[in-house]
Design an enzyme around this catalytic site. Sequence first.
Site, short mmCIF file in Angstrom:
data_model
loop_
_atom_site.label_atom_id
_atom_site.label_comp_id
_atom_site.label_asym_id
_atom_site.label_seq_id
_atom_site.Cartn_x
_atom_site.Cartn_y
_atom_site.Cartn_z
N LYS A 143 -5.56 3.05 -2.13
CA LYS A 143 -4.74 2.38 -1.11
C LYS A 143 -5.45 2.31 0.24
O LYS A 143 -5.23 1.36 1.01
CB LYS A 143 -3.39 3.08 -0.97
CG LYS A 143 -2.50 2.99 -2.22
CD LYS A 143 -2.14 1.56 -2.57
CE LYS A 143 -0.96 1.49 -3.54
NZ LYS A 143 -0.64 0.13 -3.96
N SER A 166 0.85 -1.20 0.00
CA SER A 166 0.00 0.00 0.00
C SER A 166 0.88 1.25 0.00
O SER A 166 2.03 1.21 -0.46
CB SER A 166 -0.92 -0.05 1.24
OG SER A 166 -1.86 0.98 1.21
C1 HXC Z 1 -3.72 12.32 -15.77
C2 HXC Z 1 -3.62 10.18 -16.66
C3 HXC Z 1 -2.21 10.17 -16.52
C4 HXC Z 1 -1.58 11.33 -15.97
C5 HXC Z 1 -2.85 8.27 -17.38
N1 HXC Z 1 -3.96 9.00 -17.20
N2 HXC Z 1 -1.76 8.94 -16.97
N3 HXC Z 1 -4.38 11.24 -16.30
N4 HXC Z 1 -2.37 12.36 -15.61
N5 HXC Z 1 -0.25 11.38 -15.81
C6 HXC Z 1 -5.33 8.63 -17.57
C7 HXC Z 1 -5.47 8.38 -19.06
O1 HXC Z 1 -5.58 9.61 -19.77
C8 HXC Z 1 -6.78 7.59 -19.09
O2 HXC Z 1 -7.90 8.41 -18.88
C9 HXC Z 1 -6.65 6.73 -17.83
O3 HXC Z 1 -5.72 7.40 -16.98
C10 HXC Z 1 -6.15 5.34 -18.13
O4 HXC Z 1 -4.91 5.44 -18.82
P1 HXC Z 1 -4.32 4.25 -19.70
O5 HXC Z 1 -2.96 4.63 -20.11
O6 HXC Z 1 -5.31 3.87 -20.74
O7 HXC Z 1 -4.32 3.05 -18.66
P2 HXC Z 1 -3.37 1.80 -18.54
O8 HXC Z 1 -2.69 1.51 -19.85
O9 HXC Z 1 -4.15 0.72 -17.93
O10 HXC Z 1 -2.22 2.28 -17.55
C11 HXC Z 1 -2.45 2.44 -16.19
C12 HXC Z 1 -1.64 3.59 -15.59
C13 HXC Z 1 -0.17 3.47 -15.99
C14 HXC Z 1 -1.82 3.56 -14.09
C15 HXC Z 1 -2.19 4.89 -16.13
O11 HXC Z 1 0.55 4.56 -15.47
C16 HXC Z 1 0.44 2.17 -15.57
O12 HXC Z 1 0.27 1.17 -16.25
N6 HXC Z 1 1.14 2.13 -14.46
C17 HXC Z 1 1.72 0.86 -13.94
C18 HXC Z 1 3.07 1.08 -13.39
C19 HXC Z 1 3.11 2.09 -12.28
O13 HXC Z 1 2.37 3.08 -12.27
N7 HXC Z 1 4.01 1.90 -11.35
C20 HXC Z 1 4.20 2.82 -10.28
C21 HXC Z 1 3.56 2.34 -9.10
S1 HXC Z 1 4.23 3.31 -7.85
P3 HXC Z 1 -8.83 8.94 -20.12
O14 HXC Z 1 -9.90 9.74 -19.44
O15 HXC Z 1 -7.92 9.76 -20.98
O16 HXC Z 1 -9.34 7.70 -20.80
C22 HXC Z 1 3.22 3.37 -6.64
C23 HXC Z 1 3.78 4.19 -5.56
C24 HXC Z 1 3.14 3.93 -4.27
O17 HXC Z 1 2.15 2.85 -6.67
C25 HXC Z 1 3.63 4.92 -3.22
C26 HXC Z 1 5.04 4.70 -2.77
C27 HXC Z 1 5.53 5.74 -1.80
#
Ligand code: HXC
Length: 286
Positions: free
Chosen positions: A189, A171
Amino acid sequence: MPVSRETFLSNVWRDGIFKDKVLFCTGGAGTICSMQVRAFVALGGNACITGRNPEKTEKGAADIASVRPGAKVIGIVADVRDMKAMDAAAERCAAELGSIDFAIAGAAGNFLAPMSQLSSNAFKTVMEIDTLGSFHTAKAVLPYLVQSVQKHKNSGKAQPTGTGGRIIFISASFHFRGQPLQAHVMAAKAAVDQISSSVAMEYGPHGITSNVITPGPIAGTEGMERLSKSDERSVKESKAKIPVGRWGEVKEIADATVFLFSEAGSYVNGHVLVVDGGQWRTTGAD
Ligand code: HXC
């Protein structure tokens, strides 16, 4: 009551404490989860990791396996948002490795965005990856964790280290205090923490423990790349706000994991273990 010195030796980090045990971990190719699984495998276990990206998942599994000769680590491509895919992944893990004794719900998604620019789909996406994904993971693995505990009970052996029947959810601590640009993650979370509590309450009677680890700022992770500024001055300021004066190391999250999975953590259930150098008690994350 006389207690020998041996009582306190080798409860944690003893070679082979997870021998013949299997860990199922979602998001297992990510920096933090990969190190958690590596520690488990180094200490004798086998593992299955899941992820959405085939190349990253395959490579992640191979990298983890290299930590111990003879280790078996499978990479399975599965999206935590899909219950059927998680059920199939758990089934394959148990079929190929013999059981699921431990689990980590680690898959997460994050990005910085003010609420004004957070679309409904953006909010929903993180809720689905983090919250629904953790729920799906728990649903998929819990029957196997129960079996693992039962199998051990039936063997008539005393409770040894690394018995199994343990799940950890990854989380964050943003929702403890509040954090701008993280409405989606704070909501997701906070719910993950409560899913863990429900597992602790409902599955404790089956011999299962469920806990949460909330990593703080951990150096070299994708989360830090996404959430923090990297210029020298910002990094220095960020570290200065943490009571211990530094960012954490991924191994420190792995160490907390080994503790919770080991016999030393056997009575810890329904807990949120914050591993952040004391950051959330001061300024919150930056
Ligand atoms: C605003 C955003 C955005 C951003 C994506 N979106 N990035 N909106 N600012 N920077 C929006 C998109 O425009 C879309 O909305 C929607 O989110 C879904 O985006 P997709 O790219 O189609 O989704 P997907 O391919 O499933 O990707 C999911 C994701 C991506 C979360 C957006 O970043 C990802 O896959 N992340 C996985 C890896 C990750 O994030 N790791 C870090 C975890 S760290 P619309 O309206 O345009 O359709 C962590 C830290 C915890 O959790 C804390 C530690 C201290």
